[in-house]
Design an enzyme around this catalytic site. Structure first.
Site, short mmCIF file in Angstrom:
data_model
loop_
_atom_site.label_atom_id
_atom_site.label_comp_id
_atom_site.label_asym_id
_atom_site.label_seq_id
_atom_site.Cartn_x
_atom_site.Cartn_y
_atom_site.Cartn_z
N GLU A 180 0.81 -1.10 0.01
CA GLU A 180 -0.04 -0.03 0.14
C GLU A 180 0.93 1.30 0.06
OE1 GLU A 180 -2.74 -0.27 3.05
OE2 GLU A 180 -4.20 -1.68 1.94
N GLU A 299 -5.78 -8.27 -0.37
CA GLU A 299 -6.41 -8.04 0.76
C GLU A 299 -7.79 -7.82 0.33
OE1 GLU A 299 -4.85 -5.02 3.60
OE2 GLU A 299 -2.55 -5.63 2.85
O1 AHR Z 1 -5.14 -6.06 6.75
C1 AHR Z 1 -5.04 -4.84 7.64
C2 AHR Z 1 -4.33 -3.79 6.92
O2 AHR Z 1 -5.10 -3.22 6.14
C3 AHR Z 1 -2.93 -4.12 6.34
O3 AHR Z 1 -1.94 -4.09 7.13
C4 AHR Z 1 -2.84 -3.02 5.18
O4 AHR Z 1 -2.18 -3.28 4.30
C5 AHR Z 1 -4.21 -2.53 5.09
O5 AHR Z 1 -4.46 -1.14 5.22
#
Ligand code: AHR
Length: 505
Positions: A180, A299
């Site tokens: 990110e 994610e």
């Molecule tokens: O999954 C939780 C968090 O969400 C992770 O660390 C990050 O990559 C995202 O913002």
């Protein structure tokens, strides 16, 4: 199972065995373990716990992970990776330093590290998806880490691994180039140009160490980020030849307590994936490249229940209860629809990671006494267990309802066929909260196939949860309402339900 409602809808699922989208890459059923909250400590690793093995790995948790069937696990972050010094996490445990972990405001004592993770991967029968720190560190450390993990020996870092008791290289094949990196919350966040060049250089040098690896570059950290679109294009323009996959991240929440609108997020997800595919193909065209960039949706999940509690957490503790969403039944429905949507894009989504796996926004929860399955465990497990084979272009003719994302179908569905094993699996969510849905499907191309099982997950209360005291409140049952007669499958999808219809010859 829920009582059959008085009125019902009708729908048709059109299946044509020649209209294949793509074989399913099993990595689409991946997950994620970050050094965050109780994911690692008290989640997968808890030396001294009555459920832990000699190495400290939680056996009860490992059993549930094997029950799901998780082919890859992304590690060690997440935001955590942007401050991670991998050298801290290897070697004798007594010599590992304690550090301020700045992403989540805790103290990290590094008692579980890279080599423990690789051992744990074997226990749960998964493959690693390793991330390098491109936040506070750079290409040299990324190179050294690949050398430590993947080179056979006779060099500084490969010999260090051997000194640490790991003779054979780990041969980690899949590598995330940071996390990110557009997010202002990210340690060392960058502009698109800065990150694109950094990712390109890191990917290049990592592939010089081991040409067999694949790399995943960060896309925007969400569709709503102002960076979205230009970020993807710029990163790919900078690093096309050194990048194999582009990442997507997306979490949803039902903050307005509007269940139909919440369940319609699968429409938004579908649009998001199509948009990123378009950007990848735009850069491919401009570059006149023969290479296609595929997607790593590394994610995805529902995440919002724990937000308020996390704001009140005190800093600098050790493995606090952080991001511990307790999922309800409507979350399981959306997770089912998200899995269906990912599978419908199996031609381009090759990797996906439910974020995360244990305790932290996770399908599995633990206490010192045991482990249990959250509601979202079931659609994830069913998809991983049964949606193996080739995704067919599944046309669903059904009623729709108006949402902020446009018209949303009441029925989300995908069909996965496995010709070798002569099975067909239909995954379907009925988002209608009131009405059952009578579904038919012409199965004449699958002569001789019969219904093996129709699994249903439903509950009268969309807010129903599984807890340590009541772990089976939301649990699957089987339905007798599916049959094949004269080449036509007919079934009933109960109001508000997740369904798995398994057919075989
Ligand atoms: O999954 C939780 C968090 O969400 C992770 O660390 C990050 O990559 C995202 O913002």
């Amino acid at each position: 199972m829920a009582k059959k409602t008085k009125s019902s809808q009708k729908a048709q699922i059109v299946i044509d065995r020649d209209f294949s989208v793509s074989p399913v890459d099993e990595r689409i059923f991946g997950s994620f373990i970050e050094h965050l909250g109780r994911a690692v400590y008290e989640g997968i690793y808890q030396p001294g716990n009555k459920n832990a093995d000699k190495k400290g790995f939680r056996k009860d948790v490992a059993k549930l992970i094997r029950e799901i069937g998780v082919p890859i696990v992304r590690y060690p972050g997440g935001n955590f990776v942007s401050g991670f010094r991998w050298e801290d996490s290897v070697g004798p445990k007594s010599e590992r330093p304690k550090r301020m972990e700045l992403a989540w405001g805790v103290i990290e004592d590094n008692q579980f590290g890279l080599n423990e993770f690789m051992e744990w991967c074997k226990l749960v029968k998964t493959q690693p998806m390793m991330a390098v720190n491109l936040g506070t560190r750079g290409i040299d450390d990324a190179k050294n880490l690949v050398e430590y993990c993947n080179f056979k020996g006779g060099t500084l870092y490969s010999d260090l691994r051997i000194k640490h008791g790991v003779k054979d290289p780990h041969n980690i094949k899949l590598w995330c180039l940071g996390n990110e990196m557009d997010g202002p919350w990210q340690m060392g966040s960058r502009t698109a140009e800065e990150y694109g060049m950094l990712a390109s250089r890191a990917g290049k040098i990592m592939k010089l160490v081991d040409p067999s690896i694949e790399t995943v570059a960060c896309g925007s950290s969400g569709l709503t980020m102002p960076t979205f679109g230009n970020w993807e294009r710029t990163v790919l323009e900078c690093g096309y030849d050194n990048i194999d996959y582009l990442s997507l991240h997306q979490y949803y929440g039902n903050r307005d307590n509007n269940t139909p609108e919440f369940l319609a997020n699968s429409v938004a997800l579908d649009q998001f994936i199509s948009q990123v595919v378009s950007i990848c193909d735009y850069v491919k065209a401009v570059k006149r490249s023969k290479k296609t960039i595929n997607l790593s949706f590394d994610e995805w999940n529902v995440w919002y229940h724990s937000n308020d509690a996390d704001e009140k957490l005190e800093k600098w503790g050790a493995h606090p209860h952080q991001l511990e969403d307790i999922y309800n039944f409507e979350d399981a429905l959306l997770v089912g629809s998200m899995l269906i949507t990912l599978l419908r894009h199996a031609d381009r989504v090759k990797i996906a990671c439910m974020a995360q796996l244990v305790n932290v926004i996770a399908p599995i929860m633990t206490s010192d006494n045991g482990a249990w399955r959250q509601t979202i465990f079931y659609p994830y497990m069913h998809a991983s267990q049964y949606a193996r084979g080739t995704v067919l272009n599944t046309i669903v003719k059904c009623d729709t309802y108006e949402t902020s994302h446009g018209d949303a179908p009441y029925i989300d569905s995908v069909v996965v066929a496995d010709d070798e094993n002569e099975t067909v699996t239909i995954l379907a969510v009925n988002k209608n909260l009131e009405k059952d849905c009578e579904v038919t499907s012409d199965l004449r191309q699958y002569a001789g196939y019969h219904v093996v099982e129709h699994i249903v997950l439903t509950h009268d209360d969309v807010k129903a949860e599984n807890t340590e005291k009541n772990p089976d409140n939301v649990a699957p049952t089987t339905s007798k309402n599916s049959r094949v007669e004269k080449g036509v499958l007919s079934t009933v999808l109960p109001a508000k339900s997740w369904n798995v219809i398994r057919l075989a010859k």
